[in-house]
Write an enzyme that holds these catalytic residues in place. Structure first.
Site, PDB file in Angstrom:
ATOM      1  CG  ASP C   8      22.794 -20.608   6.183  1.00 53.31           C
ATOM      2  OD1 ASP C   8      23.450 -21.646   6.384  1.00 53.31           O
ATOM      3  OD2 ASP C   8      21.918 -20.528   5.310  1.00 53.31           O
ATOM      4  CD  GLU C  37      20.795 -19.307   2.028  1.00 51.09           C
ATOM      5  OE1 GLU C  37      20.525 -19.517   0.854  1.00 51.09           O
ATOM      6  OE2 GLU C  37      20.169 -19.842   2.961  1.00 51.09           O
ATOM      7  CG  ASN C  38      20.204 -16.473   5.133  1.00 54.02           C
ATOM      8  OD1 ASN C  38      20.675 -17.575   5.373  1.00 54.02           O
ATOM      9  ND2 ASN C  38      19.096 -16.328   4.439  1.00 54.02           N
ATOM     10  CG  ASN C  65      17.359 -21.350  -0.337  1.00 55.92           C
ATOM     11  OD1 ASN C  65      18.355 -21.647   0.355  1.00 55.92           O
ATOM     12  ND2 ASN C  65      16.212 -21.027   0.208  1.00 55.92           N
ATOM     13  CG  HIS C  66      17.485 -17.022   1.131  1.00 58.63           C
ATOM     14  ND1 HIS C  66      16.295 -16.381   0.880  1.00 58.63           N
ATOM     15  CD2 HIS C  66      17.213 -17.976   2.044  1.00 58.63           C
ATOM     16  CE1 HIS C  66      15.341 -16.923   1.627  1.00 58.63           C
ATOM     17  NE2 HIS C  66      15.871 -17.894   2.339  1.00 58.63           N
ATOM     18  CG  HIS C 148      22.254 -24.099   1.052  1.00 52.89           C
ATOM     19  ND1 HIS C 148      22.695 -23.365   2.124  1.00 52.89           N
ATOM     20  CD2 HIS C 148      21.027 -23.613   0.766  1.00 52.89           C
ATOM     21  CE1 HIS C 148      21.791 -22.463   2.456  1.00 52.89           C
ATOM     22  NE2 HIS C 148      20.752 -22.603   1.649  1.00 52.89           N
ATOM     23  CG  HIS C 173      18.596 -24.609   3.701  1.00 52.60           C
ATOM     24  ND1 HIS C 173      18.145 -23.441   3.141  1.00 52.60           N
ATOM     25  CD2 HIS C 173      17.502 -25.382   3.850  1.00 52.60           C
ATOM     26  CE1 HIS C 173      16.831 -23.525   2.939  1.00 52.60           C
ATOM     27  NE2 HIS C 173      16.418 -24.674   3.370  1.00 52.60           N
ATOM     28  CG  HIS C 175      19.333 -20.629   9.174  1.00 53.92           C
ATOM     29  ND1 HIS C 175      18.801 -19.374   9.095  1.00 53.92           N
ATOM     30  CD2 HIS C 175      19.780 -20.909   7.921  1.00 53.92           C
ATOM     31  CE1 HIS C 175      18.909 -18.916   7.842  1.00 53.92           C
ATOM     32  NE2 HIS C 175      19.502 -19.837   7.119  1.00 53.92           N
TER      33      HIS C 175
END
Ligand code: FE2
Ligand code: FE2
Ligand code: FE2
Ligand code: FE2
Ligand code: FE2
Ligand code: FE2
Ligand code: FE2
Ligand code: FE2
Lengths: 265, 265, 265, 265
Positions: C8, C37-38, C65-66, C148, C173, C175
């Site tokens: 991420d 995703e981030n 998910n993001h 993830h 996920h 991080h």
């Protein structure tokens, strides 16, 4: 003393249902307590809705996890007749309980939030009740608790835990009324959930198509208040003995209202 | 055709309540469907309890997350009149739905489990329903669904999702009866939870002191069925039109029974 | 073939760290796979960031998910080099895996998401892998999986489940980079989490004061990317045998970069 | 002063790994602190294992959610060198921190548990630290914290929250070692998870086939410690300045040990 207790009111249909019921049932209650966490567009409360609810005659407003949804609430969350759960940690704005007076009778309302399946960052609602109870029991024997929680184990356990100390424990948050209203062994009136007021052909007050899409796809959805369906009003009527604080009577109030009947509001 | 639907029955008090009610209400229903996930000591079902329930007259047994609690169940979980949620993955023992016949009328019962706040290892209950519905709709229009779930959003959304396809959707699992029984717009009878049958002065059927201790201390507790208090029987009586499969009537059945009245059983 | 895998990347500091590392390590890898995703302000991805990442040389982008946080993503989520978890239900936009080619070598990337402590509305990631594996194993033996997920039990179990089938399973996920990189018994390279790239004196990339306030008060907070601290770049360098698809080497890559070193970017 | 910190040791392979490492690395540390929540058969601790660990030379034992798994623990949980999380509510047996002395140097160890994705019935770990810190900071500047938690957001936020007050914050519970060991800006050594010691080809120390079956079927499984695979020892070596309490050095210790090497133990 007769209390009309209303659970989560969902947006405009919920507010209308409340207005409709209170107008059409004059003299049936002395005090009106309403959970307002979904009263403004389904998410939180703002000042306009607060004023509208006061005009309808709401005496005390309770809330729950959605109380912070509208930023604006921070401006008036300290108003004495608006409560947020008392088991938020120290330093959080607003108040978790209050002592009120109406028709010469003092009564207390405590707002608490459960932790199971909810926010784990809250203090223990059981011991928080103990602490508040110590502070207020000299003031009045009439003590109402809005226990805003998801899990039925936590709600029923809490009811029995405070049996004989609280006058009434009623659940909110699931938006579905429960049929277990009862007077517990030591005199506390209890119901697991008052249920919401709003459009009944919906997913707990919100447009069902969005919620269904969430469950079918896993995609984030923007939930909106269902406003086009007929409405249900859910409440609890509880009579509390003024000297002992015991619950004398607890009854479910439920009224289905068609859009036709609504037009005049 | 009249169905008496019973939710989670909790141990011996739950079984006795079921027996008491069925004996005292002869001729009020044609088919008896009971959720048995807590029927044996509060955790699962064993063969002895299965036989006892058959002797009482249970036609179909549904269940939920607690179905596997007693190892013994694996020996008879394939019995056609015992269901476990249909959205367990392929390869899991037992069956998730069945087609039954009584008084010359065919009907289907589907057992599903929600995923919100529950086991994430299940298949999607919404699409699982779609698949089963395709398979059975030619067989009978009378389709009952025990939707064993925690979250009211998932339950209400599911009800509307299958409105017009299922005859009756009733929730189980929370052990608290809900007061939202209704016939949805396209003819499906719906209630969010039938509620448990067992001792009512308890934490959802279990001894309240243990559950309270859990919430006060966080320590693991051994939960036991409450057996020393008075009992409540909760059920739903639903009348389904045999040719259309539409729900004609849905009513809550609730009977409080004292220990005195129980003695004879 | 050498793959540089990046987890991420958190907003601008994450993108800069990626740029810095790839510029300063020329020739050390053949293919660059990044979880995005981030990447845009900490929440999702937009077209501008997508273009920026392509310019840096990213070959394949995975997510989690993001991925849906920026609405704009729906316009380009079908781009073949951008993946969202493959176990979203049927009908969800975008793709969950792809077969790519670089330097004349074909390889597959699969993106999956765990369900424990995450969204329960996803399909089973284990059986989804089985299905995709059947489809692609004729195309190439080189199969990378971005898993993830939150729970280490789910991640480690998945790694062993696909051992000998996937070339590389790497988690994203949490991080936080994990120190368990290993070649499993049947040749699959495995690491529980690649870790994020972004400011390291932070709460998983976000300003720590906001996250701390959340844990102290329970109040909702607006989380923002930490941009004022020094940065860490976290990655995994994996060498995969082109004919067998086995992992030959898996190494953690970690580079702390001061703001001074960043100025030139 | 040099501390060897060991995370969750999983059953017999974990205990053997600890023994192997401490024997083969004499003189590398002054104090040995071990998380014992999975030390007896993977679930909790019993007196026999407690004695075995003391014989190996463990100075202080910390734990977490699994501390209560063996009923027997209640008999000796008050032993000063055995800790359970300090943020269990008042009245829970055992102690959450202690002040110890070795080689003439006093040091404190605090055990805390996170709440995200874990037990919501605990007190706030952040404010619990504040309270304990007030009590012990006069006694010694050397303060170690075992933060037993799942979510990386909670762990990293906690590390920064106590930066400059604790000497060392190390996570346990996920059973996977993290590669983010660092000295924070105000002198606190930090690592998100020490990782487990036990068989590495496993699902966080347990037999992988059972955990995989859980994810494939959703059926309850009986988890057992993996004992037939090679072992990994994971630890953290931290050097703390005795007068300031600042962390001078934090290093990951990781040793893969084959079954062959184990035979002699
Ligand atoms: Fe609500
Ligand atoms: Fe709520
Ligand atoms: Fe149940
Ligand atoms: Fe259940
Ligand atoms: Fe992320
Ligand atoms: Fe994520
Ligand atoms: Fe553990
Ligand atoms: Fe743990």
């Amino acid at each position: 003393m007769k209390f009309l207790i209303v659970g989560d009111i969902i947006g405009k249909p919920g507010r209308k249902a409340l207005k409709y019921y209170t107008i059409s049932s004059p003299g049936t209650f002395d005090v009106l307590v309403v959970n307002v966490e979904n009263s403004a567009g389904g998410f939180g409360i703002n000042r306009k809705v607060y004023e509208e609810l006061k005009a309808i005659g709401v005496d005390v407003m309770t809330s729950g996890n959605h109380i912070w949804d509208k930023k604006e609430v921070l401006e008036f969350v300290n108003t004495p007749d608006l409560l947020r759960p008392a088991n938020y940690p120290e330093g959080v704005p607003g108040r978790g309980y209050g002592i009120y007076e109406k028709k010469g009778v003092k009564f207390a309302v405590i707002n608490l939030m459960g932790r199971v399946f909810m926010d784990p960052n809250l203090e223990n609602p059981f011991s928080t009740f103990d602490r508040i109870y110590e502070e207020i029991r000299e003031e009045t024997p009439i003590i109402l608790v809005d226990f805003h929680a998801e899990a039925t184990s936590e709600k029923t356990a809490f009811g029995i835990y405070v049996d004989g100390r609280a006058s009434l424990v009623y659940g909110t948050h699931t938006h579905v009324p429960t049929a277990d209203q009862v007077i517990l062994k030591r005199g506390t009136g209890y119901v697991s959930d008052v249920g919401m007021s709003g459009c009944w052909y919906s997913a707990i007050g919100m447009k069902s198509e969005d919620v269904i899409r969430k469950f079918l796809t896993g995609l984030p959805q923007r939930f909106e208040v269902e406003e086009k369906e007929d409405v249900v009003f859910n409440g609890i009527l509880a009579e509390i003995d003024e000297s002992s604080g015991k619950c004398l009577r607890i009854e479910r109030v439920q009224k289905y209202i068609t859009r036709e009947e609504f037009k005049e509001l």
